[in-house]
Design a protein around this motif. Structure first.
Motif, PDB file in Angstrom:
ATOM      1  N   HIS A   1       3.052   6.762  -4.065  1.00  0.00           N
ATOM      2  CA  HIS A   1       2.779   6.872  -2.632  1.00  0.00           C
ATOM      3  C   HIS A   1       1.490   6.130  -2.280  1.00  0.00           C
ATOM      4  O   HIS A   1       1.392   5.499  -1.230  1.00  0.00           O
ATOM      5  CB  HIS A   1       2.671   8.344  -2.218  1.00  0.00           C
ATOM      6  N   GLU A   2       0.489   6.220  -3.162  1.00  0.00           N
ATOM      7  CA  GLU A   2      -0.797   5.568  -2.891  1.00  0.00           C
ATOM      8  C   GLU A   2      -0.729   4.075  -3.153  1.00  0.00           C
ATOM      9  O   GLU A   2      -1.477   3.310  -2.561  1.00  0.00           O
ATOM     10  CB  GLU A   2      -1.905   6.187  -3.757  1.00  0.00           C
ATOM     11  N   GLN A   3       0.153   3.639  -4.055  1.00  0.00           N
ATOM     12  CA  GLN A   3       0.218   2.221  -4.402  1.00  0.00           C
ATOM     13  C   GLN A   3       1.666   1.754  -4.498  1.00  0.00           C
ATOM     14  O   GLN A   3       2.259   1.739  -5.587  1.00  0.00           O
ATOM     15  CB  GLN A   3      -0.514   1.941  -5.723  1.00  0.00           C
ATOM     16  N   PRO A   4       2.271   1.378  -3.362  1.00  0.00           N
ATOM     17  CA  PRO A   4       3.629   0.835  -3.418  1.00  0.00           C
ATOM     18  C   PRO A   4       3.651  -0.528  -4.087  1.00  0.00           C
ATOM     19  O   PRO A   4       2.664  -1.271  -4.043  1.00  0.00           O
ATOM     20  CB  PRO A   4       4.020   0.736  -1.939  1.00  0.00           C
ATOM     21  N   VAL A   5       4.757  -0.857  -4.721  1.00  0.00           N
ATOM     22  CA  VAL A   5       4.941  -2.165  -5.349  1.00  0.00           C
ATOM     23  C   VAL A   5       6.039  -2.895  -4.597  1.00  0.00           C
ATOM     24  O   VAL A   5       7.186  -2.474  -4.589  1.00  0.00           O
ATOM     25  CB  VAL A   5       5.305  -2.025  -6.845  1.00  0.00           C
ATOM     26  N   SER A   6       5.658  -3.978  -3.938  1.00  0.00           N
ATOM     27  CA  SER A   6       6.606  -4.767  -3.170  1.00  0.00           C
ATOM     28  C   SER A   6       5.962  -6.116  -2.880  1.00  0.00           C
ATOM     29  O   SER A   6       4.873  -6.178  -2.296  1.00  0.00           O
ATOM     30  CB  SER A   6       6.976  -4.064  -1.853  1.00  0.00           C
ATOM     31  N   GLU A   7       6.614  -7.184  -3.286  1.00  0.00           N
ATOM     32  CA  GLU A   7       6.064  -8.515  -3.055  1.00  0.00           C
ATOM     33  C   GLU A   7       6.007  -8.813  -1.557  1.00  0.00           C
ATOM     34  O   GLU A   7       6.972  -8.595  -0.834  1.00  0.00           O
ATOM     35  CB  GLU A   7       6.933  -9.555  -3.762  1.00  0.00           C
ATOM     36  N   TRP A   8       4.857  -9.299  -1.080  1.00  0.00           N
ATOM     37  CA  TRP A   8       4.720  -9.651   0.343  1.00  0.00           C
ATOM     38  C   TRP A   8       3.696 -10.763   0.487  1.00  0.00           C
ATOM     39  O   TRP A   8       2.917 -11.040  -0.423  1.00  0.00           O
ATOM     40  CB  TRP A   8       4.329  -8.434   1.176  1.00  0.00           C
ATOM     41  N   THR A   9       3.705 -11.403   1.645  1.00  0.00           N
ATOM     42  CA  THR A   9       2.856 -12.570   1.874  1.00  0.00           C
ATOM     43  C   THR A   9       1.998 -12.377   3.112  1.00  0.00           C
ATOM     44  O   THR A   9       2.502 -11.965   4.160  1.00  0.00           O
ATOM     45  CB  THR A   9       3.708 -13.850   2.050  1.00  0.00           C
ATOM     46  N   VAL A  10       0.701 -12.662   2.999  1.00  0.00           N
ATOM     47  CA  VAL A  10      -0.171 -12.726   4.165  1.00  0.00           C
ATOM     48  C   VAL A  10       0.129 -14.050   4.864  1.00  0.00           C
ATOM     49  O   VAL A  10      -0.070 -15.117   4.273  1.00  0.00           O
ATOM     50  CB  VAL A  10      -1.658 -12.662   3.773  1.00  0.00           C
TER      51      VAL A  10
END
Length: 416
Positions: free
Chosen positions: A310-319
């Motif tokens: 919950h505190e650290q989700p893992v999901s690739e994303w881009t700024v």
């Protein structure tokens, strides 16, 4: 006579004692950053270790009674307890979310964004970057991110072709007190030919840099840049002060070539956004310290559920607009030196080792907006305060060569 001897001995003793106290005082005084850097660099057994420390919350937050607002994003004179008034470009109840983050896809996902919250203890940040003549870019990064980055790990190599060695321009400039006000947080890593045979340049920097940093916490942040990239201060503020956003983080930069006066209309050399930020724990556990895997962002399927909390989700994303990439933003002489120091297989096809023919050729590329592959860059760009790093804008008289095409009004026959 006896009294005279006693007086002489007393005077001699007083002199010795004063010299001892003077010596203790002198050696107890803190060294200025350049001397600290040289002492660390040449200490017996290799560089000594830098220790990560914490800042007080007041370094990052402005307090109004029991409430707080993020310093970077708030207008203090208009704010009060329970009412943070945000500067332009910042949002959120605490004025801690830059608008660029609002455009990230994961922010639209309630399951991912619901646990986003400010940290009581900010992450420490280690920025790692390889170096090859990009003095202006690194100077901008250091000044732009001052107060947010705790340690800069930089490196260069003197390996070119087998049997030949290049100079070490970064080390030489650091010895001459370049960026002297920041040298107390710089770790310099020389990468040798034997190092490169074992692993990549960036892998060497991360591996050696980690050995020279103590007190790293699992949630501390690693920022990876390629030497041509300037990370937005707003973006780093968010990454440093918040928890609950997904990891790993990829960065997409506004791309320029030769200077901020040429804006690339398509990705330089067809490069895709790479991972630019990860926590130490994620680097160690999910990627086993392997930088190539980290930059690809390839989390193994069996690790995905294991590391997601919950505190650290893992999901690739881009700024989507993480900062600026300024490719070959060097003087023509340094572009020539950079190509000259590359192994032949990495040089442009047209490149020769003759400076007399190469310098005017490179000048023409800059003048007419062609990259090293002789492809058109895109369109001329007029730099303004809104589309430049603030350090460059505030010191634009020192960076005019990056803000205006130096060959725009020069006749092709006058190029030297």
């Amino acid at each position: 006579m006896v009294r005279l001897r006693i007086r002489c001995r007393c005077v001699a003793l007083a002199v010795v004692v004063s010299q001892i106290f003077l010596g203790f005082w002198f050696y107890s005084q803190p060294l200025d950053p350049p001397k600290q850097f040289l002492k660390r660099l040449f200490s017996e057994g290799g560089q000594s270790i830098l220790h990560l420390t914490d800042h007080e919350m007041s370094h990052y937050y402005t307090f109004f009674g029991k409430d707080l607002c993020v310093k970077e994003g708030v207008i203090p004179e208009k704010s009060s307890e329970g009412n943070c008034v945000c500067r332009k470009g910042w949002k959120g109840r605490r004025c801690g979310v830059p608008e660029v983050m609002q455009r990230a896809k994961w922010m639209q996902n309630e399951e991912l964004s619901k646990n986003l919250q400010l940290r009581k203890r900010a992450r420490r940040v280690i920025l790692v970057t390889p170096f090859s003549y990009e003095f202006d870019i690194f100077e901008t990064n250091v000044n732009e991110l001052n107060g947010l980055v705790d340690i800069f790990v930089i490196g260069e190599t003197n390996y070119t072709e087998p049997g030949s060695k290049a100079s070490l321009p970064v080390l030489n400039k650091l010895k001459k007190e370049w960026l002297k006000d920041f040298q107390d947080k710089i770790i310099y890593v020389p990468v040798t030919e034997s190092d490169l045979k074992k692993s990549s340049f960036m892998q060497n920097l991360v591996h050696t840099g980690l050995r020279l940093v103590s007190d790293i916490r699992p949630d501390d942040l690693f920022i990876l840049t390629n030497g041509e990239e300037i990370l937005s201060r707003d973006v780093l503020t968010f990454l440093k002060l918040f928890q609950g956003y997904p990891l790993p983080v990829k960065c997409q930069y506004r791309e320029h070539v030769y200077g901020f006066y040429w804006r690339a209309t398509k990705s330089i050399n067809n490069t895709k956004p790479q991972v630019c930020a990860s926590s130490f724990q994620f680097l160690a556990n999910a990627f086993e310290y392997q930088v190539s895997r980290l930059q690809e962002g390839s989390v193994l399927e069996e690790d995905l559920n294991f590391f997601t909390t919950h505190e650290q989700p893992v999901s690739e994303w881009t700024v989507p607009d993480a900062g600026w990439k300024c490719h070959l933003c060097l003087s023509v002489q340094n572009i020539f030196r950079k190509f000259l120091n590359l192994p032949k297989s990495y040089r442009p096809k047209w490149f020769t080792e003759s400076s007399s023919s190469m310098l005017p050729f490179i000048q023409r590329l800059v003048k007419f907006g062609q990259d090293e592959n002789l492809a058109p860059i895109g369109k001329a760009n007029t730099p303004s305060q809104e589309n430049l790093p603030s350090y460059l804008w505030n010191n634009r008289e020192n960076f005019n060569h990056l803000l205006k095409n130096p060959y725009e009004t020069i006749s092709i026959h006058n190029l030297v």
